[in-house]
Design a protein around this motif. Structure first.
Motif: not given
Length: 211
Positions: A71-83, A129-145
């Motif tokens: 949180n930064s003040g009354n807003t939440q800082e956006a996290l960009d994972l595209s790098d 939320k990381v799965h569906y909110r970070h649109h920069e990851l939309k084409d990254v394959p999902r894996v699981m055990i």
């Protein structure tokens, strides 16, 4: 299943987050792997002494942590994972979505590049939320055990048959990607964290010779 006790640990160790009498810092391995780990953790999760993902970061040299929900003040800082999306790594999101494929040695062998494993850490809601909110990851394959978790004792109550603590899941993933030794070293650390946490709750008896 054992419910998680709400009382906070007083004066926890700043590294392993256990009571100082039950510190397991001597058990933290140093593993320098080709596989890169990026832990995407919610800020609220960092306040919980039962968090295990941070222990993975301390164990794996080639790893980093990104923090969501700051949180930064009354807003939440956006996290960009595209790098993180760089061609020299085969990037995978470690999340059990409906389209996630099983993480197996055959799957790993399909691409010669080293793997970058992005791991959401937090409650089920926070991690999703990381799965569906970070649109920069939309084409990254999902894996699981996909094998059920047969463990009797848990750090927190699990909501699915495959549910695991973050370090527990990372240990299984790294065992598949990097080999049994790495997986076993991380599982030893997770078990030490689990056992000492349950001892602190009074839900597990201390063994002879144990701190």
């Amino acid at each position: 299943m054992i419910p998680e006790r709400k009382r906070k640990t007083k004066d926890p160790c700043p590294n392993c987050y256990l009571h100082r009498e039950r510190c397991i810092c001597e058990s933290i391995p140093t593993l320098n792997l080709k596989t890169r780990l990026c832990l995407v953790v919610h800020a609220k999760e960092l306040k919980r002494t039962t968090n295990t993902g941070r222990l993975a970061i301390k164990s794996l040299v080639n790893s980093e942590m990104r923090i969501r929900g700051v949180n930064s003040g009354n807003t939440q800082e956006a996290l960009d994972l595209s790098d993180l999306l760089v061609p020299e790594y085969r990037t995978l999101l470690f999340y059990p979505s409906e389209d996630a494929v099983a993480l197996t040695k055959d799957f790993i062998g399909e691409d010669p590049r080293p793997i970058q494993l992005i791991v959401p850490d937090g409650s089920w809601r926070q991690a999703s939320k990381v799965h569906y909110r970070h649109h920069e990851l939309k084409d990254v394959p999902r894996v699981m055990i996909k094998t059920p978790n047969t463990a009797v004792l848990h750090m927190r109550t699990e909501t699915t048959p495959e549910g695991m603590a973050t370090l527990e899941a990372i240990a299984q993933a790294m065992g598949i990607i990097e080999g049994d030794f790495v997986g076993q070293e991380l599982m030893k650390l997770y078990n030490a964290k689990l056992e000492n946490t349950l001892i602190g709750r009074g839900q597990l008896k201390k063994q002879d010779g144990q701190k």
